[in-house]
Design a protein around this motif. Structure first.
Motif, PDB file in Angstrom:
ATOM      1  N   CYS A  21       0.861  -1.190   0.000  1.00 58.96           N
ATOM      2  CA  CYS A  21       0.000   0.000   0.000  1.00 58.96           C
ATOM      3  C   CYS A  21       0.899   1.242   0.000  1.00 58.96           C
ATOM      4  CB  CYS A  21      -0.897  -0.019   1.232  1.00 58.96           C
ATOM      5  SG  CYS A  21      -1.960   1.425   1.369  1.00 58.96           S
ATOM      6  N   LYS A  22       0.547   2.237  -0.818  1.00 57.96           N
ATOM      7  CA  LYS A  22       1.397   3.427  -0.915  1.00 57.96           C
ATOM      8  C   LYS A  22       0.698   4.705  -0.452  1.00 57.96           C
ATOM      9  CE  LYS A  22       5.120   1.489  -2.373  1.00 57.96           C
ATOM     10  NZ  LYS A  22       5.910   1.064  -1.214  1.00 57.96           N
ATOM     11  N   PHE A  23      -0.618   4.671  -0.320  1.00 52.67           N
ATOM     12  CA  PHE A  23      -1.330   5.873   0.117  1.00 52.67           C
ATOM     13  C   PHE A  23      -2.383   5.527   1.165  1.00 52.67           C
ATOM     14  CE2 PHE A  23       0.376   6.852  -4.001  1.00 52.67           C
ATOM     15  CZ  PHE A  23       0.821   8.156  -3.861  1.00 52.67           C
ATOM     16  N   PHE A  24      -2.468   6.379   2.176  1.00 53.48           N
ATOM     17  CA  PHE A  24      -3.503   6.217   3.189  1.00 53.48           C
ATOM     18  C   PHE A  24      -4.157   7.577   3.422  1.00 53.48           C
ATOM     19  CE2 PHE A  24      -5.346   6.434   7.326  1.00 53.48           C
ATOM     20  CZ  PHE A  24      -5.882   5.184   7.566  1.00 53.48           C
ATOM     21  N   PHE A  25      -5.478   7.604   3.294  1.00 52.08           N
ATOM     22  CA  PHE A  25      -6.224   8.841   3.573  1.00 52.08           C
ATOM     23  C   PHE A  25      -7.283   8.523   4.614  1.00 52.08           C
ATOM     24  CE2 PHE A  25      -5.011   8.764  -0.951  1.00 52.08           C
ATOM     25  CZ  PHE A  25      -4.117   9.835  -0.958  1.00 52.08           C
ATOM     26  N   GLY A  26      -7.323   9.321   5.671  1.00 53.02           N
ATOM     27  CA  GLY A  26      -8.294   9.008   6.713  1.00 53.02           C
ATOM     28  C   GLY A  26      -8.698  10.224   7.503  1.00 53.02           C
ATOM     29  N   TYR A  27      -9.594   9.977   8.437  1.00 53.81           N
ATOM     30  CA  TYR A  27     -10.067  11.027   9.337  1.00 53.81           C
ATOM     31  C   TYR A  27     -10.345  10.353  10.679  1.00 53.81           C
ATOM     32  CZ  TYR A  27     -12.477  15.111  11.071  1.00 53.81           C
ATOM     33  OH  TYR A  27     -12.828  16.195  11.814  1.00 53.81           O
ATOM     34  N   THR A  75      -8.164   3.364   3.074  1.00 55.68           N
ATOM     35  CA  THR A  75      -8.712   4.292   4.053  1.00 55.68           C
ATOM     36  C   THR A  75      -9.294   3.461   5.185  1.00 55.68           C
ATOM     37  OG1 THR A  75     -10.186   6.165   4.461  1.00 55.68           O
ATOM     38  CG2 THR A  75     -11.034   4.445   3.027  1.00 55.68           C
ATOM     39  N   SER A  76      -9.436   4.071   6.354  1.00 58.81           N
ATOM     40  CA  SER A  76     -10.080   3.361   7.452  1.00 58.81           C
ATOM     41  C   SER A  76     -10.966   4.325   8.209  1.00 58.81           C
ATOM     42  CB  SER A  76      -9.036   2.773   8.394  1.00 58.81           C
ATOM     43  OG  SER A  76      -8.403   3.789   9.125  1.00 58.81           O
ATOM     44  N   SER A  77     -11.983   3.770   8.849  1.00 55.73           N
ATOM     45  CA  SER A  77     -12.874   4.590   9.652  1.00 55.73           C
ATOM     46  C   SER A  77     -13.692   3.665  10.545  1.00 55.73           C
ATOM     47  CB  SER A  77     -13.783   5.434   8.746  1.00 55.73           C
ATOM     48  OG  SER A  77     -14.459   6.412   9.512  1.00 55.73           O
ATOM     49  N   SER A  78     -14.685   4.228  11.203  1.00 57.05           N
ATOM     50  CA  SER A  78     -15.619   3.421  11.969  1.00 57.05           C
ATOM     51  C   SER A  78     -17.031   3.856  11.580  1.00 57.05           C
ATOM     52  CB  SER A  78     -15.380   3.623  13.466  1.00 57.05           C
ATOM     53  OG  SER A  78     -16.320   2.872  14.203  1.00 57.05           O
ATOM     54  N   SER A  79     -17.966   3.018  11.854  1.00 56.21           N
ATOM     55  CA  SER A  79     -19.351   3.067  11.360  1.00 56.21           C
ATOM     56  C   SER A  79     -19.907   4.395  10.815  1.00 56.21           C
ATOM     57  CB  SER A  79     -20.245   2.511  12.444  1.00 56.21           C
ATOM     58  OG  SER A  79     -19.727   1.250  12.826  1.00 56.21           O
ATOM     59  N   PRO A  80     -20.067   5.445  11.643  1.00 51.94           N
ATOM     60  CA  PRO A  80     -20.650   6.669  11.074  1.00 51.94           C
ATOM     61  C   PRO A  80     -19.735   7.285  10.016  1.00 51.94           C
ATOM     62  CG  PRO A  80     -20.407   6.875  13.478  1.00 51.94           C
ATOM     63  CD  PRO A  80     -19.777   5.586  13.083  1.00 51.94           C
ATOM     64  N   GLY A  81     -18.438   7.109  10.177  1.00 51.87           N
ATOM     65  CA  GLY A  81     -17.478   7.608   9.195  1.00 51.87           C
ATOM     66  C   GLY A  81     -17.599   6.841   7.889  1.00 51.87           C
ATOM     67  N   ILE A  82     -17.823   5.532   7.989  1.00 55.03           N
ATOM     68  CA  ILE A  82     -17.997   4.715   6.790  1.00 55.03           C
ATOM     69  C   ILE A  82     -19.298   5.103   6.084  1.00 55.03           C
ATOM     70  CG2 ILE A  82     -18.392   2.353   5.949  1.00 55.03           C
ATOM     71  CD1 ILE A  82     -15.490   2.759   6.693  1.00 55.03           C
ATOM     72  N   ALA A  83     -20.310   5.446   6.873  1.00 55.36           N
ATOM     73  CA  ALA A  83     -21.576   5.903   6.274  1.00 55.36           C
ATOM     74  C   ALA A  83     -21.310   7.138   5.408  1.00 55.36           C
ATOM     75  CB  ALA A  83     -22.594   6.209   7.372  1.00 55.36           C
ATOM     76  N   LEU A  84     -20.498   8.048   5.895  1.00 56.38           N
ATOM     77  CA  LEU A  84     -20.166   9.255   5.137  1.00 56.38           C
ATOM     78  C   LEU A  84     -19.421   8.942   3.841  1.00 56.38           C
ATOM     79  CD1 LEU A  84     -19.056  11.586   8.052  1.00 56.38           C
ATOM     80  CD2 LEU A  84     -20.886  12.098   6.432  1.00 56.38           C
ATOM     81  N   LYS A  85     -18.658   7.865   3.854  1.00 54.44           N
ATOM     82  CA  LYS A  85     -17.842   7.523   2.685  1.00 54.44           C
ATOM     83  C   LYS A  85     -18.634   6.846   1.564  1.00 54.44           C
ATOM     84  CE  LYS A  85     -13.665   6.545   5.406  1.00 54.44           C
ATOM     85  NZ  LYS A  85     -12.686   7.602   5.147  1.00 54.44           N
ATOM     86  N   GLN A  86     -19.898   6.525   1.810  1.00 53.99           N
ATOM     87  CA  GLN A  86     -20.609   5.653   0.863  1.00 53.99           C
ATOM     88  C   GLN A  86     -20.695   6.219  -0.548  1.00 53.99           C
ATOM     89  OE1 GLN A  86     -21.127   2.602   1.289  1.00 53.99           O
ATOM     90  NE2 GLN A  86     -20.849   2.471   3.508  1.00 53.99           N
ATOM     91  N   GLU A  87     -20.862   7.527  -0.673  1.00 60.06           N
ATOM     92  CA  GLU A  87     -20.928   8.105  -2.016  1.00 60.06           C
ATOM     93  C   GLU A  87     -19.645   7.783  -2.789  1.00 60.06           C
ATOM     94  OE1 GLU A  87     -21.677  12.565  -3.706  1.00 60.06           O
ATOM     95  OE2 GLU A  87     -19.897  12.231  -2.518  1.00 60.06           O
ATOM     96  N   GLY A  88     -18.516   8.021  -2.130  1.00 69.85           N
ATOM     97  CA  GLY A  88     -17.230   7.771  -2.780  1.00 69.85           C
ATOM     98  C   GLY A  88     -17.029   6.305  -3.094  1.00 69.85           C
TER      99      GLY A  88
END
Lengths: 353, 182
Positions: A21-27, A75-88
């Motif tokens: 893996c060469k890129f990681f983007f998260g919040y 990318t990584s997140s947890s439940s509500p964050g993953i909900a936000l990512k759904q469009e992408g």
């Protein structure tokens, strides 16, 4: 190789690095914060780029960009964050791009809580965003598996040009277990000749896009995606059959809950009840065929989850009405105890006798 | 056959998490199956912290300890109150009697009282009270060797903190002595 004691979140990060893996983007969001923290500290040393985006939506669109350019990206997140990512995620699936998304699930709905849960089963296995697509979803039950499956996730994503999810929960993310980093199994991967890497004036530009206004063209893309998903269903199903020689009762559970069920099986054994476990390792594609292998000794199936019963639908499809399907679950960050499951199992067996 | 399920609990800052990690680390070095599960959540400063440690000769199912702890190491009173009920019949509780002035209520478990803060203070630093408790626990159970814990500590500390090893060694030893007579 020597075993290392690591937290689940960190181990997943280390596995991603090992997988190229060469890129990681998260919040940030609990309970997965140690993963971006680990990447922020370690990724640069291995030629990776870590970036904390301004939001989950930005992070997943950065993933979209890097994947379009042909890079291995996570990318990584947890439940509500993953909900936000759904469009992408839907865009990435529509553009047929590979990427790995880690969801360390916490209790919902809404912002919910920060303790372990499995209530994102529907969201993970049914696509999650708009349109006809699926993610390959791996559900590790221990940290060795979390590491191995994370590495596999990158290979599978590249092989099929499809986003892949690694689904853990707060417990998998927070706990420590010994891990051995084996060399990742390599697949023969097609070259990424579709990636937007610059034409250098020598070829027509590649275009990464999920917008297709011509219905016929969009239908063609949908059929292509479906053909690909069919192949995944044929080739990528993973599950474990545990103590399934002559079970009276068959449990179905995944991830953290499957470990609790294994303790339950021991408790039941001490009371003279023989129970087995079907443990889906891929939640999609779901191991429906495992249910065809259930011995005739079985009288019932008991699904155990840290949700209100989201996997029950798939278990019912798998067993096709041949056996009664029961459910026991705890939610909101509560974790079922082996004894509670024993009680429910006895109640069920009493009912079907 | 070893199948130890230990709860380490105390105030944040008493080193209960690192005590559990060291035990897990040492178990791993000795080739055993181990798991370490922390409580996590929005805790205030000085709030309670605890972890569940399993060290076993066989693969570990659930890393969660539910009413079947073989031992609990409690560093403060809230932990004693919270975890007394989590021990199985015949389990043992190691109590930091420097900060806990009451006895346990259950009759079916064993209790060992260790003035960990006082001992730690005597040998040079109150910070190693956790190691005193760990030393006592290891003396009673022999789950892993003390030398292995030191080996684990060396790996965690790295060369820059090598000078802290003798103090920790001493703490483990004094903890062991404290329960030999009990």
């Amino acid at each position: 190789m020597a075993r290392i004691l690591m937290k689940g979140n960190e181990a997943i990060g280390a596995a991603a690095i090992k997988a190229g893996c060469k890129f990681f983007f998260g919040y940030p969001i609990t309970p997965q914060n140690e993963l971006p923290e680990f990447m922020a500290r370690e990724f640069g040393k291995h030629g990776g780029t870590f970036l904390q985006a301004e939001s989950e939506v930005a992070a997943i669109n950065m993933v979209y960009g890097a994947a379009g350019a042909g890079a291995r990206v996570m990318t990584s997140s947890s439940s509500p964050g993953i909900a936000l990512k759904q469009e992408g995620i839907s865009y990435i699936a529509g553009a047929e791009l590979p990427c790995v998304i880690v969801n360390i699930v916490r209790g919902g709905p809404g912002l919910g809580g920060i303790q372990p849960a499995q209530s994102d089963y529907y969201q993970s296995t049914r696509g999650g965003g708009n349109g006809d697509y699926r993610l390959v979803v791996y559900a590790p039950a221990n940290l060795q598996e979390a590491v191995d499956l994370t590495m596999e996730a990158f290979e599978v994503a590249d092989y099929y040009r499809n986003p892949v999810m690694v689904l853990g929960d707060g417990m998998i993310g927070q706990m420590m277990e010994p891990i051995e980093f084996k060399e990742p199994k390599k697949r023969e991967l097609p070259s990424k000749d579709w990636a937007t890497t610059g034409t250098k004036g020598k070829r027509k530009p590649n275009i990464i896009n999920s917008l297709r206004l011509a219905p016929a063209e969009l239908e063609k893309l949908n059929h292509k995606i479906q053909d690909k998903l069919k192949k995944i269903e044929e080739n990528e199903v993973m599950y474990e059959m545990y103590n399934m020689e002559k079970p009276e009762l068959v449990f179905c559970a995944y991830g953290t809950t499957s470990r609790i069920v294994k303790n339950t099986i021991e408790l039941l054994k001490s009371e003279g009840i023989n129970a087995g476990l079907i443990r889906p390792i891929t939640l999609w594609p779901f191991p429906y065929k495992a249910f065809e292998e259930i011995p005739e000794t079985a009288k019932a199936i008991l699904t155990v989850e840290m949700s209100c019963g989201q996997m029950v639908d798939d278990v019912k499809i798998g067993i096709s009405g041949k056996l009664p399907v029961g459910f026991y679950g705890r939610v909101g960050g509560m974790i079922p105890s082996p004894q509670e499951i024993v009680d429910k199992a006895k109640e069920m067996l009493g009912g079907v006798k | 056959m070893i199948n130890e399920r230990v709860i380490c609990a105390g105030f944040g800052g008493q080193g209960v998490m690192s005590m559990g990690q060291l035990l897990s680390y040492a178990g791993m070095i000795e080739g055993k199956h181990v798991s370490w599960l922390p409580s996590y959540g929005p805790e205030m400063r000085g709030g309670t912290a605890n972890c569940n440690v399993t060290v076993s000769d066989t693969p570990i199912g659930s890393p969660i300890i539910t009413h079947d702890a073989t031992a609990a190491i409690v560093m403060n009173l809230p932990s004693l109150i919270k975890f007394e009920s989590e021990l199985e019949n015949g389990g043992m509780m190691l109590i930091n009697s420097s900060l806990i002035d009451r006895k346990i209520e259950r009759k079916d478990i064993k209790a060992y009282y260790v003035p960990a803060n006082e001992i730690a203070g005597e040998i040079g630093s109150g910070k190693v009270a956790n190691m005193v408790m760990l030393g006592a626990y290891l003396e009673l159970t022999k789950v892993v060797k003390v030398e292995t814990v030191i080996e684990a500590l060396r790996k965690v500390f790295g060369p820059s903190k090598e000078h802290l090893i003798p103090l920790n060694e001493k703490a483990l030893q004094r903890g062991a002595e404290a329960v030999k007579e009990q």
